[in-house]
Design a protein around this motif. Sequence first.
Motif, short mmCIF file in Angstrom:
data_model
loop_
_atom_site.label_atom_id
_atom_site.label_comp_id
_atom_site.label_asym_id
_atom_site.label_seq_id
_atom_site.Cartn_x
_atom_site.Cartn_y
_atom_site.Cartn_z
N THR A 168 -31.42 -11.72 -18.62
CA THR A 168 -30.57 -12.64 -19.30
C THR A 168 -31.27 -13.69 -19.96
N GLY A 224 -31.50 -11.95 -23.30
CA GLY A 224 -30.15 -11.94 -23.41
C GLY A 224 -29.39 -12.92 -24.25
N THR A 245 -23.08 -14.40 -25.35
CA THR A 245 -23.66 -14.54 -23.89
C THR A 245 -23.83 -16.03 -23.48
N THR A 294 -27.14 -8.32 -20.29
CA THR A 294 -26.66 -9.69 -20.75
C THR A 294 -25.20 -9.64 -20.31
#
Length: 410
Positions: free
Chosen positions: A242, A246, A302, A409
């Motif tokens: 992430t 992400g 995100t 993500t």
Amino acid sequence: MENFSLILAIVVVTALAFDFTNGFHDTANAMATTISTGALKPKVAVAMSAVLNLVGAFLSVEVANTISKGLVDETGIRPEVIFAALVGAILWNLLTWLVGLPSSSSHALMGGLIGATIASAGVGAVHGDVLVTKVLIPAIAAPLVAGIAALLATRLTYSLGKKADGNASKKGYRAGQIASAGLVSLAHGTNDAQKTMGIITLALVAGGTLAPDSDPPLWVILTAGLAIALGTYLGGWRIIRTMGKGLTDLQPQQGFAAQTSAATVILASSHLGFSLSTTHSVSGSVMGAGLGRKGGVVRWSTATRMFVAWGLTLPAAALVGALAEYVTGFGAWGTAVVAVFLVASSAVIWKISRREVIDHTNVVETDEAPGVVTTAMAAVTPPPAGTPAEDLTATIPAPSNEPASSQATV
């Protein structure tokens, strides 16, 4: 050590378990950008981070003293309160790790401690001035300061590198990333490992093994450092994905700027005794670096989920800590129930995580496509001068027809 009771031993073991989760939860803080840009191989990166986390644990005890002496009234705390606080922190760490969300282990610990303390001794047992000045204000300031610093540093690096050879510049910044990643790991050890030292010291004072206002003993520093180093080495691959891919796509120049900015903020806060969230600092610097490059983008969907998690961390961990403290108040059997619940919940979360394994072999893969606005912005914004030709297409990620992985993500 003659006063080292069974409940105190349980608290120490649970605190080290939290420290372990802190290690694999927060590995992304130090190594996500280094891994995503290819500066280091994943396993080499986490091994390096683990060693430097251990070294950093020995550099200072200021943050540990903030936890053990400043946040709550240590004279009115029982070991069961510390145990309940750790339950709230561990469960929040595991849940956010499961979904690949970089939340704050530090705030999870402090939230659990505040909730359990209020349930046990009332609101008056929490030192509100310390909470505000050394926890809440740094929580807001750290990502902003780190983000602005990273944004300016990124623009400066691209400006200075306009006439430099693109490939040579990239290699140089990758080498710089390795050094800056090591600095972040060292900073993480000086800040996050100390939080477990502080919570164990607080438990030892509450159990009568240490005198009030004592500094962490050497064995506490050593075991806390080893626990966080081991967790770091195992790697929180979900969160690394992430943070590395992400949230934004980073070039080596941006990765270097992000890590250097974050390390500076973390080391300064450790020196001042601020119980800073390294997650907040690094996330802010990554977003700042993403915005600092022309054509660079941040995946705000995100980022928004991260912000929501940050806001929920303290109250969620506090609620679980307060409930756990209520149950432990029934005596030994209540403490046993909470312990069984913690172990069972952890096992369930681990089993769920095995449905889709993310490790060093696939951590840099991501299927998430940028949104329409993000793609349009990247398409019309000219790249910085000196950008190698092979990087020109990288600023406009091609949309993927594959379904986005919920693990990639969050």
